[in-house]
Design an enzyme around this catalytic site. Structure first.
Site, PDB file in Angstrom:
ATOM      1  N   GLY A  73      10.536 -19.838  24.605  1.00  0.00           N
ATOM      2  CA  GLY A  73      11.715 -19.060  24.199  1.00  0.00           C
ATOM      3  C   GLY A  73      11.478 -18.194  22.982  1.00  0.00           C
ATOM      4  N   GLU A  74      10.364 -18.440  22.248  1.00  0.00           N
ATOM      5  CA  GLU A  74      10.088 -17.599  21.068  1.00  0.00           C
ATOM      6  C   GLU A  74       9.744 -16.183  21.508  1.00  0.00           C
ATOM      7  OE1 GLU A  74       6.794 -19.179  18.956  1.00  0.00           O
ATOM      8  OE2 GLU A  74       7.872 -20.960  18.260  1.00  0.00           O
ATOM      9  N   HIS A 124      31.298  -2.339  10.568  1.00  0.00           N
ATOM     10  CA  HIS A 124      32.681  -2.825  10.504  1.00  0.00           C
ATOM     11  C   HIS A 124      33.350  -2.426   9.182  1.00  0.00           C
ATOM     12  CE1 HIS A 124      36.216  -5.212  10.771  1.00  0.00           C
ATOM     13  NE2 HIS A 124      35.838  -5.988   9.784  1.00  0.00           N
ATOM     14  N   LYS A 181      48.161  -7.094  12.046  1.00  0.00           N
ATOM     15  CA  LYS A 181      47.534  -8.060  12.959  1.00  0.00           C
ATOM     16  C   LYS A 181      47.203  -9.346  12.215  1.00  0.00           C
ATOM     17  CE  LYS A 181      42.870  -8.026  13.972  1.00  0.00           C
ATOM     18  NZ  LYS A 181      41.637  -7.483  14.544  1.00  0.00           N
ATOM     19  N   ARG A 241      44.685 -12.647  12.954  1.00  0.00           N
ATOM     20  CA  ARG A 241      43.758 -13.292  13.886  1.00  0.00           C
ATOM     21  C   ARG A 241      43.959 -14.797  13.780  1.00  0.00           C
ATOM     22  NH1 ARG A 241      39.732 -12.131  17.119  1.00  0.00           N
ATOM     23  NH2 ARG A 241      39.542  -9.934  16.579  1.00  0.00           N
ATOM     24  N   THR A 252      36.593  -8.511  22.482  1.00  0.00           N
ATOM     25  CA  THR A 252      37.284  -9.192  23.590  1.00  0.00           C
ATOM     26  C   THR A 252      38.462  -8.381  24.121  1.00  0.00           C
ATOM     27  OG1 THR A 252      38.868 -10.303  22.141  1.00  0.00           O
ATOM     28  CG2 THR A 252      36.762 -11.424  22.525  1.00  0.00           C
TER      29      THR A 252
HETATM   30  C1  R5P Z   1      38.364  -6.487  13.350  1.00  0.00           C
HETATM   31  O1  R5P Z   1      38.711  -6.444  12.181  1.00  0.00           O
HETATM   32  C2  R5P Z   1      37.783  -5.315  14.041  1.00  0.00           C
HETATM   33  O2  R5P Z   1      38.052  -4.118  13.372  1.00  0.00           O
HETATM   34  C3  R5P Z   1      38.256  -5.208  15.477  1.00  0.00           C
HETATM   35  O3  R5P Z   1      39.643  -4.965  15.484  1.00  0.00           O
HETATM   36  C4  R5P Z   1      37.972  -6.466  16.241  1.00  0.00           C
HETATM   37  O4  R5P Z   1      36.693  -6.911  15.958  1.00  0.00           O
HETATM   38  C5  R5P Z   1      38.120  -6.265  17.717  1.00  0.00           C
HETATM   39  O5  R5P Z   1      37.801  -7.471  18.342  1.00  0.00           O
HETATM   40  P1  R5P Z   1      38.538  -7.939  19.658  1.00  0.00           P
HETATM   41  O6  R5P Z   1      38.392  -6.824  20.661  1.00  0.00           O
HETATM   42  O7  R5P Z   1      37.801  -9.191  20.055  1.00  0.00           O
HETATM   43  O8  R5P Z   1      39.944  -8.231  19.322  1.00  0.00           O
END
Ligand code: R5P
Length: 302
Positions: free
Chosen positions: A38-39, A130, A192, A194, A223
């Site tokens: 696997g390496e 990001h 939002k 999470r 996702t």
């Molecule tokens: C999070 O802060 C990012 O900017 C995206 O909103 C996030 O990573 C999107 O991930 P997902 O599609 O899994 O919700």
């Protein structure tokens, strides 16, 4: 510094070829294989001694494997006495793990930046990481390239008098403002929260979205949970279904296609920073190779 040498990791051969084509160079011959245990094992098959080396690797799909291959290529180049080694990450994994959000967590973005340096990399090129604060984790020059103007141009045909550009979270509010300014429309953002790796809750919207048609923008689609929650929050605030959602990185992992099919979002716009997947979603893909090749050309003085 003598000739430019492009070392293409195996994660995204199509993008590496497009970058090489734009630079009018042939990628350096190399061997990259998995040992039976696997390496990974890499070997550069021509000398890069004294050359200006660029290791190109998109760390999506198998982030750990892709990162390791990039580190090994950088180390091999350094041991061959390369003049300078630059790592080009069209997509840089672990960037979201940039702080300890809860308790005893690893700040993986910093750890990976340290590993990149330890491998002998002296500069990095990142496409829309990001957070631009990621630059502070690298103790070396960091060139950040942005696909925002490309995404805005791809969205422009969808702009109407009712358009509003919306970030699905507070962290992306600046990105939404930038794209809104390019398109000459207003911006808003969703609040939002999470609640787990694939669970997101969004209820409140900041900004005027009632009877408006949103264009959602984000740095990445993983996702799809964030976009789906944002579309639902916008509907709750009286907005029309989003005409499109645009992001630099379209990972579409897990059941993203199923989740986004039910989101009411009309179109998805991404770059090819990660390998594409066959998807029934209405998808526009914008090529990132000219941006990345441009950065390499500037850095190499070509
Ligand atoms: C999070 O802060 C990012 O900017 C995206 O909103 C996030 O990573 C999107 O991930 P997902 O599609 O899994 O919700």
């Amino acid at each position: 510094m003598s000739r430019l040498a492009l070392l293409a990791g195996s994660a995204h051969p199509a993008l590496a070829r497009a970058i090489a084509g734009a630079l009018e160079v042939s990628p350096v011959e190399l061997r990259s294989e998995r040992f039976p245990d696997g390496e990974r094992h890499v070997e550069i098959l021509e000398t890069v001694r004294g050359r200006d080396v660029y290791v190109v690797q998109s760390t999506a799909g198998d982030p750990d494997g892709a990162l390791m291959e990039a580190l090994q290529l950088a180390d091999a180049a350094r041991r061959d006495d390369a003049g300078r080694v630059t790592a080009v990450f069209p997509y840089f994994a672990y960037a979201r793990q940039d702080r300890r959000a809860g308790g005893r967590e690893c700040v993986a973005a910093r750890l990976v930046a340290d590993l990149v340096k330890a491998a002998g990399v002296e500069r990095v090129v990142l496409l829309d990481p990001h957070s631009t604060a990621l630059e502070g984790f690298f103790g070396m020059p960091c060139e950040i390239v942005s696909a925002i103007p490309l995404l805005a141009e791809a969205l422009r045909p969808l702009v109407t008098s009712s358009t509003v550009v919306v970030s699905p979270d507070l962290g992306g509010a600046k990105l939404a403002s930038q794209i809104a300014a390019l398109l000459g429309v207003s911006a808003a953002h969703v609040h939002k929260e999470r609640t787990g790796p694939t669970r997101v809750s969004a209820r409140r919207v900041a900004g005027d979205v009632r009877d408006r048609t949103p264009l959602l923008v984000d740095d990445m689609i993983s996702t799809g949970a964030t976009l789906k929650a944002a579309a639902a929050a916008l509907a709750g605030a009286g907005a029309a279904p989003p005409a499109a959602a645009a992001a630099t990185h379209g990972l579409f992992v897990g059941d993203a296609v199923g989740i986004l099919s039910e989101s009411g979002i009309g179109r998805f716009v991404v770059t090819d920073s990660v390998p594409g997947r066959n998807t029934p979603l209405p998808l526009t893909t914008v090529g990132a190779a000219p941006l990345l090749a441009g950065a390499i050309a500037r850095l190499s003085g070509n």
